[in-house]
Motif scaffolding. Structure first.
Motif, short mmCIF file in Angstrom:
data_model
loop_
_atom_site.label_atom_id
_atom_site.label_comp_id
_atom_site.label_asym_id
_atom_site.label_seq_id
_atom_site.Cartn_x
_atom_site.Cartn_y
_atom_site.Cartn_z
N ASN A 9 0.81 -1.21 0.00
CA ASN A 9 0.00 0.00 0.00
C ASN A 9 0.85 1.26 0.00
O ASN A 9 0.32 2.35 -0.06
N ARG A 10 2.14 1.15 0.08
CA ARG A 10 3.01 2.32 0.12
C ARG A 10 3.06 2.97 -1.25
O ARG A 10 3.16 2.31 -2.27
N ILE A 11 2.99 4.29 -1.24
CA ILE A 11 2.94 5.06 -2.48
C ILE A 11 4.06 6.09 -2.43
O ILE A 11 4.14 6.87 -1.48
N ASP A 12 4.92 6.07 -3.44
CA ASP A 12 6.05 7.01 -3.47
C ASP A 12 5.61 8.41 -3.84
O ASP A 12 6.05 9.38 -3.24
N ASN A 13 4.78 8.54 -4.86
CA ASN A 13 4.35 9.85 -5.33
C ASN A 13 2.84 9.87 -5.50
O ASN A 13 2.31 9.12 -6.32
N PRO A 14 2.16 10.72 -4.77
CA PRO A 14 0.71 10.81 -4.95
C PRO A 14 0.37 11.42 -6.31
O PRO A 14 1.15 12.18 -6.88
N ARG A 15 -0.77 11.02 -6.85
CA ARG A 15 -1.25 11.61 -8.10
C ARG A 15 -1.91 12.95 -7.78
O ARG A 15 -2.25 13.23 -6.63
N VAL A 73 -9.93 8.51 -6.79
CA VAL A 73 -9.22 9.36 -5.83
C VAL A 73 -8.85 8.52 -4.61
O VAL A 73 -9.67 7.76 -4.09
N ARG A 74 -7.61 8.68 -4.17
CA ARG A 74 -7.15 8.00 -2.95
C ARG A 74 -6.94 9.05 -1.87
O ARG A 74 -6.56 10.18 -2.16
N PHE A 75 -7.16 8.67 -0.63
CA PHE A 75 -6.91 9.53 0.53
C PHE A 75 -5.60 9.02 1.15
O PHE A 75 -5.54 7.90 1.65
N LEU A 76 -4.57 9.87 1.12
CA LEU A 76 -3.23 9.44 1.52
C LEU A 76 -2.71 10.22 2.72
O LEU A 76 -2.99 11.41 2.87
N LYS A 77 -1.95 9.51 3.53
CA LYS A 77 -1.30 10.12 4.69
C LYS A 77 0.20 9.86 4.58
O LYS A 77 0.62 8.79 4.17
N ARG A 78 0.99 10.85 4.93
CA ARG A 78 2.45 10.77 4.82
C ARG A 78 2.99 9.88 5.93
O ARG A 78 2.65 10.05 7.10
N ASP A 79 3.83 8.90 5.55
CA ASP A 79 4.56 8.08 6.51
C ASP A 79 5.95 8.70 6.64
O ASP A 79 6.82 8.50 5.79
N LEU A 80 6.13 9.50 7.67
CA LEU A 80 7.37 10.26 7.82
C LEU A 80 8.58 9.35 8.05
O LEU A 80 9.70 9.70 7.67
N ASP A 81 8.37 8.18 8.66
CA ASP A 81 9.49 7.28 8.92
C ASP A 81 10.10 6.74 7.63
O ASP A 81 11.31 6.59 7.53
N ARG A 82 9.25 6.45 6.65
CA ARG A 82 9.73 5.84 5.41
C ARG A 82 9.75 6.81 4.24
O ARG A 82 10.23 6.49 3.17
N GLY A 83 9.17 7.98 4.42
CA GLY A 83 9.17 8.97 3.34
C GLY A 83 8.23 8.61 2.20
O GLY A 83 8.43 9.05 1.08
N THR A 84 7.23 7.80 2.50
CA THR A 84 6.26 7.41 1.48
C THR A 84 4.86 7.81 1.95
O THR A 84 4.70 8.41 3.01
N TRP A 85 3.88 7.48 1.14
CA TRP A 85 2.49 7.76 1.45
C TRP A 85 1.75 6.44 1.66
O TRP A 85 2.11 5.43 1.06
N VAL A 86 0.72 6.47 2.50
CA VAL A 86 -0.09 5.30 2.77
C VAL A 86 -1.55 5.69 2.62
O VAL A 86 -1.97 6.76 3.07
#
Length: 170
Positions: A9-15, A73-86
């Motif tokens: 579910n990790r997303i590097d770059n949100p759309r 549309v996805r609702f994403l939250k930043r995972d600061l530990d890994r630098g990705t989005w969830v």
């Protein structure tokens, strides 16, 4: 197994159409968040405000959330530990929609830069998407042309059979 599901579910770059969950100016101005604010128009806010029953308000928020998610549309939250989005669960996303329904519409003066999304990568994604759309359109036209050719061939065969049948019966 759960950790693997979380990693998928990790997303590097949100759309651009994704909604970025968070506080601050960069989140307010993010294109997906602005699109969500526009979607939750005054009409929905008025409808929400007219409901006295909390269940009716919840149903409206859930319905709007489903309409939004149906558009991809996805609702994403930043995972600061890994630098990705969830991607957040539907309850958190519904709370975001409900919050927008309760709040007054904001009219930001100026656009802020996107959330740490590399502009070059973003442009590449847009170009790739446009190329994909052009490819899909070309495929559609080719398919239509093939169908027309097949129909024309079938009509010619029917006409030839009818002519040979007429010649045979004469």
């Amino acid at each position: 197994m759960i950790e693997k599901a979380k990693q998928e579910n990790r997303i590097d770059n949100p759309r651009e159409q994704d909604v970025a969950m968070g506080r601050g100016r960069s989140y307010i101005y993010y294109p997906g968040n602005r699109g969500l604010q526009k979607f939750i128009s005054d009409g929905y806010r008025r409808q929400y405000a007219q409901f006295d029953d909390r269940n009716d308000k919840t149903i409206l928020a859930e319905t709007l959330l489903q309409m939004i998610k149906d558009k991809g549309v996805r609702f994403l939250k930043r995972d600061l530990d890994r630098g990705t989005w969830v991607e957040v669960d539907d309850l958190v996303a519904r709370e975001k929609v409900s919050h927008l329904l309760r709040s007054k519409p904001s009219q930001p003066e100026e656009a802020a830069p996107p959330l740490s999304v590399n502009n070059q990568i973003q442009q590449q994604h847009q170009q790739q998407y446009q190329q994909y759309q052009q490819y899909q359109q070309q495929q559609h036209y080719q398919f239509q042309n093939q169908q027309i050719q097949l129909q024309q061939q079938a009509q010619l065969q029917v006409q030839a059979q009818q002519q040979s049948m007429q010649f045979f019966f004469e």
